[in-house]
Design an enzyme around this catalytic site. Structure first.
Site, PDB file in Angstrom:
ATOM      1  CE  LYS A 129     -37.100 -11.816 -28.045  1.00  0.00           C
ATOM      2  NZ  LYS A 129     -37.899 -12.480 -29.115  1.00  0.00           N
ATOM      3  CG  ASP A 147     -40.747  -7.365 -28.897  1.00  0.00           C
ATOM      4  OD1 ASP A 147     -40.783  -6.234 -28.361  1.00  0.00           O
ATOM      5  OD2 ASP A 147     -41.632  -7.745 -29.676  1.00  0.00           O
TER       6      ASP A 147
END
Length: 208
Positions: A129, A147
């Site tokens: 991420k 996220d």
């Protein structure tokens, strides 16, 4: 699909903010100094389990020179001062990553997927991420930032069965493809840019 209708409902309202922010990303990727690029990489280290607004505040307070040159105790103090949840650990990560300064732009010759994987494997405090976040923030539109807010939207719209507690490469790429296939085909925009519309949908603001 509800998610597409929700994005459509805010698309034109959010577009000026999105375009402004996107142009900033592209400009950083094209013209940023090594210290500015390292500052953005450090921002992505800081936002993990924290917030974009906090990361922006830290960038403004510490500055590119600070991320590159403060000793570890000074950096920890600076992070504590801006309210970071894990100032000691994040200071250690950032200092450990300083070896990359001077070679970050060399990575830009790689295909985005190789660059992302190199960062995951070689940078402290950076997972899939966070590496995707960095690439997007220097103008790479091909990556999704999965996220908790985006995953929640995906789950609510039945694109995924559950929200993962951790990432493998295979799972991240699988979820990224799901989101790309749904949104890019509909809006004719890259997923990295569409992330800003998703962020506006959740927060009514466009951070980074």
């Amino acid at each position: 699909m509800k998610l597409i209708k929700d994005i459509e409902s805010i698309y034109f309202e959010a577009k000026p903010l999105v375009e402004k922010r996107w142009n900033e990303f592209v400009n950083l990727g094209e013209n940023g100094t090594e210290l500015e690029l390292f500052s953005e990489l450090s921002f992505c280290v800081l936002t993990a389990n924290w917030s974009a607004k906090g990361g922006i505040k830290a960038q403004n307070e510490i500055g590119p020179e600070g991320f590159a040159k403060l000793d570890i105790d000074e950096l920890e103090y600076a992070l504590r001062k801006v309210g970071h949840r894990f100032p000691k650990t994040r200071a250690q990560y950032i200092v450990s990553n300083r070896w990359i300064i001077g070679t970050i732009r060399h990575l830009f010759v790689l295909p985005y997927y190789q660059m992302r994987e190199f960062i995951v494997k070689n940078m402290k405090g950076i997972g899939w991420k966070e590496s995707s976040h960095f690439l997007r923030n220097v103008g790479y539109g091909e990556v999704a930032i999965l996220d908790k807010h985006i995953l929640r939207l995906m789950n609510e719209n039945n694109l995924i069965d559950s929200i993962p507690k951790g990432w493998t490469k295979k799972r991240y790429l699988e979820y990224e493809k799901i989101l790309k296939d749904v949104l890019e085909n509909h809006f004719n925009e890259p997923i990295g840019k569409l992330d800003l519309y998703l962020w506006y949908l959740v927060k009514k603001d466009v951070d980074k």
